[in-house]
Scaffold this motif. Structure first.
Motif, PDB file in Angstrom:
ATOM      1  N   ARG A 160       6.059   7.295  -6.287  1.00 50.87           N
ATOM      2  CA  ARG A 160       5.680   8.370  -7.209  1.00 50.87           C
ATOM      3  C   ARG A 160       6.036   9.739  -6.639  1.00 50.87           C
ATOM      4  O   ARG A 160       6.440  10.636  -7.358  1.00 50.87           O
ATOM      5  CB  ARG A 160       4.178   8.332  -7.478  1.00 50.87           C
TER       6      ARG A 160
ATOM      7  N   PRO B  71       4.440   1.538  -2.878  1.00 52.19           N
ATOM      8  CA  PRO B  71       4.144   1.765  -4.299  1.00 52.19           C
ATOM      9  C   PRO B  71       3.654   3.185  -4.575  1.00 52.19           C
ATOM     10  O   PRO B  71       3.922   3.741  -5.645  1.00 52.19           O
ATOM     11  CB  PRO B  71       3.035   0.751  -4.601  1.00 52.19           C
ATOM     12  N   GLN B  72       2.946   3.773  -3.618  1.00 54.52           N
ATOM     13  CA  GLN B  72       2.463   5.145  -3.828  1.00 54.52           C
ATOM     14  C   GLN B  72       3.534   6.163  -3.476  1.00 54.52           C
ATOM     15  O   GLN B  72       3.624   7.220  -4.097  1.00 54.52           O
ATOM     16  CB  GLN B  72       1.237   5.401  -2.963  1.00 54.52           C
TER      17      GLN B  72
ATOM     18  N   VAL C  45       0.819  -1.211   0.000  1.00 49.37           N
ATOM     19  CA  VAL C  45       0.000   0.000   0.000  1.00 49.37           C
ATOM     20  C   VAL C  45       0.860   1.272   0.000  1.00 49.37           C
ATOM     21  O   VAL C  45       0.702   2.136  -0.859  1.00 49.37           O
ATOM     22  CB  VAL C  45      -0.951   0.020   1.224  1.00 49.37           C
TER      23      VAL C  45
END
Lengths: 217, 243
Positions: free
Chosen positions: A143, A139-140, A136
């Motif tokens: 960015r 991966p975010q 969760v």
């Protein structure tokens, strides 16, 4: 101008050997700083008092010491403790440690930018801390972290020149050696500057690409 | 199946729960109503260990809820939760949100998880949105995905924390309809809500909470239609006739 091109033909092959070492130092210390930075950052957000304190102290100590002193310490002092490293190894380790502090702060900012609600949602479907991080948060966070990460890459490329102070014959030192033996300072350092710039431009474009992607999201 | 016995909880110096005792039976739908800040959400958050509690006991099917113990994972997979702000994972599609728990927590085979995930999305009326990312869905659709995600864990009960409070008024109905269907199918549900119509029609029982205590409780229709306590009457009057 003609003289410059004549010098260029003569010096570029020698300088390219320095370029090679610059790239090795940059990539090596980039990898090390990324891994260490991630470790510090995860410790910092772990919520476990001991790890939080340890990582905060490590980051502050690293931030408070100039890179050049860190390099001297690793290359000249460590042998007294029986750890003798080659100049290249010492450069990669020194720059890697120095930059891990900045990487850590960048990663931490990315991790903390993720909405707490999502972390709670992950917990309510039974995810533990590590699974939540892996599936969760990280991966975010990637960015968010990428544009500053690109800038750190550029800074590391340029700061790899500090390895020259502990005899790594990377681009800057190679240039200095040629200049001091030929006295063609203008030609040599112009070439050195152009080579750093040439290596930076792809990275600058990469950062711009990351930024566009991050804004698009 | 969910038992709360004299549960106390403070945030710093503020005591938000001052001795909550309640029990929720299997297949029962219990609505918790009350003014904001009364501790309604905290009760839900204590039941699945998102918050710790200071005193008293909470158990789910006999297992004591302790958020610092490994057993909390098993309890959380039995008691799912739906949040006010949906809390979907924005980087994953609707289907991926739904199958995340079955795949990575319950370690179900991928094909099986996907097949059931699609069936659940169909059940909440979103079969055609399986491959869409949450930011591209309306609030009502996101909340229905969140309900499908909760169902995917095959829970014995679902906690709803103000599931329609963040929605535009015209989207409330689609979410309530899905919840009503769940209730009809026998799901055990604890719902913190301001939707008095839903509470009246769907809930078996209503708890009115104010100031960290259960002021009044009973069959939904009797509490909502003939409240006994002055605070309940006052609250209902203000909620039902705000002007």
């Amino acid at each position: 101008m003609q003289k410059f091109f004549h010098d260029a033909v003569e010096f570029v092959p020698i300088l390219l050997q320095g370029v090679w070492l610059t790239i090795v130092v940059t990539i090596g210390s980039l990898l090390l700083s990324t891994v260490l930075g991630l470790v510090w950052a995860l410790m910092r957000v772990s919520g476990i008092g001991f790890f939080v304190g340890l990582s905060a102290s490590v980051i502050n100590v690293i931030r408070g010491i100039p890179i050049i002193v860190l390099l001297f310490y690793i290359y000249f002092v460590m042998p007294d403790f029986g750890i003798a490293l080659t100049a290249l190894q010492a450069a990669i380790i020194g720059l890697g440690i120095a930059y891990s502090a900045y990487q850590a702060e960048n990663f931490r900012a990315g991790i903390e930018a993720i909405d707490k609600g999502q972390i709670e949602a992950a917990q309510t479907i039974g995810m533990g801390w590590w699974l939540t991080m892996r599936r969760v948060v990280l991966p975010q966070a990637v960015r968010i972290v990428l544009p500053p990460y690109g800038n750190i890459m550029i800074m590391m490329l340029k700061d790899s020149s500090q390895a020259s102070t502990i005899t790594v014959a990377e681009l800057a030192l190679q240039g200095k050696l040629i200049a001091s033996s030929t006295f063609k300072n203008t030609s040599v350092f112009t070439l050195v500057a152009l080579m750093y710039l040439t290596m930076s431009i792809p990275l600058i474009l990469l950062v711009r690409h990351f930024e566009k992607k991050a804004n698009h999201k | 199946m969910i038992e709360l016995n004299d549960v106390h909880k403070s945030f710093g110096k503020v005591e938000v729960l001052k001795g909550i005792t309640a029990s929720i039976a299997k297949s029962e739908v219990v609505c918790i109503i009350g003014p904001s800040g009364s501790g309604k959400s905290t009760i839900l958050r204590c039941i699945n260990g998102l918050e710790s509690y200071d005193r008293g006991d909470i158990s789910v099917e006999g297992a004591r809820v302790n958020r610092d113990d490994r057993s909390i994972v098993a309890i959380r997979t039995q008691v799912s939760m739906v949040f006010q702000r949906f809390n979907l994972f924005p980087h994953r599609t609707a289907l991926e949100n739904v199958i995340e728990g079955p795949l990575y927590v319950k370690k179900e085979p991928r094909e099986q998880a996907i097949a059931r995930g699609r069936a659940l999305l169909a059940q909440v009326g979103l079969a055609e949105k399986a491959d869409v990312h949450p930011p591209k869905l309306s609030g009502g659709q996101q909340q229905r995905v969140a309900i499908a995600r909760a169902l995917a864990m095959q829970p014995k009960a679902i906690l709803f924390d103000e599931p329609t409070s963040a929605l535009d008024p015209e989207l409330v109905g689609e979410v309530l309809a899905v919840m009503r269907k769940l209730a009809d199918d026998g799901m055990t549900m604890v719902v913190v809500t301001h939707e008095m119509g839903f509470a009246r029609d769907v809930a078996d029982r209503v708890l009115f909470i104010d100031g960290g205590v259960i002021v009044e409780q009973g069959a939904a229709k009797s509490v909502l239609n003939q409240p006994q306590h002055a605070r309940t009457q006052d609250f209902l009057r203000r909620v039902l006739h705000p002007l």
